[in-house]
Design an enzyme around this catalytic site. Sequence first.
Site, mmCIF file in Angstrom:
data_model
loop_
_atom_site.group_PDB
_atom_site.id
_atom_site.type_symbol
_atom_site.label_atom_id
_atom_site.label_comp_id
_atom_site.label_asym_id
_atom_site.label_seq_id
_atom_site.Cartn_x
_atom_site.Cartn_y
_atom_site.Cartn_z
ATOM 1 N N HIS A 147 36.815 40.440 43.286
ATOM 2 C CA HIS A 147 38.046 40.601 42.203
ATOM 3 C C HIS A 147 39.310 40.107 42.786
ATOM 4 O O HIS A 147 40.282 39.433 41.766
ATOM 5 C CB HIS A 147 38.154 42.082 41.912
ATOM 6 C CG HIS A 147 39.130 42.614 40.981
ATOM 7 N ND1 HIS A 147 39.068 42.537 39.662
ATOM 8 C CD2 HIS A 147 40.403 43.090 41.418
ATOM 9 C CE1 HIS A 147 40.413 43.043 39.255
ATOM 10 N NE2 HIS A 147 41.108 43.518 40.358
ATOM 11 N N GLU A 148 39.668 40.616 43.854
ATOM 12 C CA GLU A 148 40.974 40.029 44.348
ATOM 13 C C GLU A 148 41.001 38.723 44.523
ATOM 14 O O GLU A 148 42.215 37.993 44.152
ATOM 15 C CB GLU A 148 40.994 40.678 45.945
ATOM 16 C CG GLU A 148 41.225 42.085 46.029
ATOM 17 C CD GLU A 148 42.382 42.858 45.187
ATOM 18 O OE1 GLU A 148 43.215 42.104 44.734
ATOM 19 O OE2 GLU A 148 42.117 43.793 44.648
ATOM 20 N N HIS A 207 42.027 37.175 41.284
ATOM 21 C CA HIS A 207 43.548 37.121 40.996
ATOM 22 C C HIS A 207 44.127 35.704 41.589
ATOM 23 O O HIS A 207 45.075 35.154 41.129
ATOM 24 C CB HIS A 207 44.185 38.214 41.827
ATOM 25 C CG HIS A 207 43.888 39.604 40.968
ATOM 26 N ND1 HIS A 207 44.228 39.746 39.880
ATOM 27 C CD2 HIS A 207 43.506 40.695 41.529
ATOM 28 C CE1 HIS A 207 43.947 41.006 39.309
ATOM 29 N NE2 HIS A 207 43.668 41.497 40.463
#
Length: 177
Positions: free
Chosen positions: A142-143, A146
């Site tokens: 998820h990070e 980004h």
Amino acid sequence: MRGYALRAAGRAATIAGLTTAVVVLMAGFALVGVAVAGAGGAVAGIAVAVLLTVAGYACGDRLALSAMAARPVSEVEQPELYRLVRELSTAGRLPVPRLYVSPAEQPNSFTVGRSPRTAAVCCTQGLLRLLDEAELRGVLGHELAHVSGYDILASSMSAGLATVVTFPAGLARFARP
């Protein structure tokens, strides 16, 4: 749409959002300046807003990491974290970001930076203790999403601007008798 077109659209949306935020910040500071000191105050307010924007761009990532008391970690200290991030970065065709660990106990992670080349991922000690490898892989994925979506620039500048704008309020709290 192809991947390149989606990334370009995402970057354009990020730039539009940041531009809007900076214009609103400048207008707010100009209005405060006019209320305090007239036309000269408006110019001073805009100058302050420009300085805050530059500070947010240049130092936003460091301010966010500092606020979490994060420290950089080496591959020797966190070999599993590095292995996971390296695997995910390779799969996403991204450079491996710098890794930080915060001593905070609440489970959390965040990504800061201006681009994939300057990205940094921070995990708290609480997160590293709580999650197993599969869960941590999901959080790190998820990070890194980004990072690939270029929305880390917006979050880094927002964190930097928030820190710089609220800093005088924090000082005023300690200066009160």
